[in-house]
Design a protein around this motif. Sequence first.
Motif, PDB file in Angstrom:
ATOM      1  N   UNK A  84       0.835  -1.204   0.000  1.00 16.23           N
ATOM      2  CA  UNK A  84       0.000   0.000   0.000  1.00 16.23           C
ATOM      3  C   UNK A  84       0.871   1.257   0.000  1.00 16.23           C
ATOM      4  N   UNK A  85       1.886   1.256   0.843  1.00 20.12           N
ATOM      5  CA  UNK A  85       2.806   2.396   0.933  1.00 20.12           C
ATOM      6  C   UNK A  85       3.525   2.593  -0.398  1.00 20.12           C
ATOM      7  N   UNK A  86       3.979   1.523  -0.978  1.00 17.89           N
ATOM      8  CA  UNK A  86       4.705   1.612  -2.253  1.00 17.89           C
ATOM      9  C   UNK A  86       3.801   2.186  -3.344  1.00 17.89           C
ATOM     10  N   UNK A 182      13.656   2.607 -10.501  1.00 24.25           N
ATOM     11  CA  UNK A 182      12.753   3.272  -9.555  1.00 24.25           C
ATOM     12  C   UNK A 182      12.151   2.254  -8.605  1.00 24.25           C
ATOM     13  N   UNK A 183      11.629   1.172  -9.166  1.00 24.87           N
ATOM     14  CA  UNK A 183      10.992   0.139  -8.348  1.00 24.87           C
ATOM     15  C   UNK A 183      11.991  -0.488  -7.384  1.00 24.87           C
ATOM     16  N   UNK A 184      13.167  -0.799  -7.871  1.00 27.26           N
ATOM     17  CA  UNK A 184      14.186  -1.448  -7.048  1.00 27.26           C
ATOM     18  C   UNK A 184      14.655  -0.547  -5.906  1.00 27.26           C
ATOM     19  N   UNK A 185      14.941   0.720  -6.215  1.00 24.93           N
ATOM     20  CA  UNK A 185      15.422   1.649  -5.193  1.00 24.93           C
ATOM     21  C   UNK A 185      14.333   1.908  -4.157  1.00 24.93           C
ATOM     22  N   UNK A 186      13.108   2.139  -4.622  1.00 19.44           N
ATOM     23  CA  UNK A 186      12.009   2.397  -3.697  1.00 19.44           C
ATOM     24  C   UNK A 186      11.737   1.174  -2.817  1.00 19.44           C
ATOM     25  N   UNK A 187      11.702  -0.001  -3.420  1.00 19.52           N
ATOM     26  CA  UNK A 187      11.478  -1.238  -2.659  1.00 19.52           C
ATOM     27  C   UNK A 187      12.562  -1.435  -1.610  1.00 19.52           C
ATOM     28  N   UNK A 188      13.806  -1.256  -2.009  1.00 23.04           N
ATOM     29  CA  UNK A 188      14.929  -1.436  -1.077  1.00 23.04           C
ATOM     30  C   UNK A 188      14.840  -0.456   0.084  1.00 23.04           C
TER      31      UNK A 188
END
Length: 195
Positions: A84-86, A182-188
Motif C-alpha cells: 500500500x505504501x509503495x 525506480x521500483x528497485x530503489x524504492x522497494x529497497x
Amino acid sequence: MPKIVDHEKQKEKIAEAVWKVIHHEGLDHCTVRKIAKEAGLSPGSMRHYFPNQSQLLIYSMQLVTNRVKTRIEHMEWPGTPFEAVKQLLLQFLPVDEERKLEMEAWLAFTAKSLSDPELRPLRKEMNEGIYSACKKAVDTLAQTAEKPDIDVRLETERLYALIDGLALHSLIEPEQISLEVIDSVLTSHLKSLGG
C-alpha cells in the motif's frame, strides 16, 4: 441549436496542452500561440479562459495536484502495508506517460515559481502533499516494523528526498533511472524501514 461547451473540460484541455508544449519545447517556449495550436483552439478563445499566463500556469499546476489527489483517492489499497505504501509513493513518480507529463510540467512550474510569487502557494501545497504522503508511509511502516525505534522525522525527510531525487533523475536521465531502477530503489528503501 448552439453547441454546449463544457468550460471546465476546455480548461483541462488547455492545461494538458501546456504540459505537452513543456514536454516538447520547455516552459520558455510555452507561448499562447503554441498552446492554442496544441489544444486545437484559437489564441483568442484561450484568453477567454485565461486572461494571462500566470493564471494559465496556476491552473495547469493545480490540475497536476488535483490529478495526483484523485489517483490517491481512487486507489485500491493492496494487501500488505508495504504494498500500500509503495503504491501511494508511486503516484508521485513518473512511472507512466501521464505521470511523466505531469512531473515534467511540475518541475518546470517549480523552477518558474522561484521568480513568480503567484505560483509559490501551489508549489508549497504540492510539496506539503508529497511530504505528508512520505510521513504516512514511514508511520505505517514504523507500526509494522520489527525495529520500532525508527526516527520518523528523519526517515520522512530521507524518503521525501528519495522521492524527489528519483523523480528528477528519471526525467533527466531516463536511460539510467528506468522504471525497474525506480521500483528497485524504492522497494529497497522501504524494506530498510521495516516493510
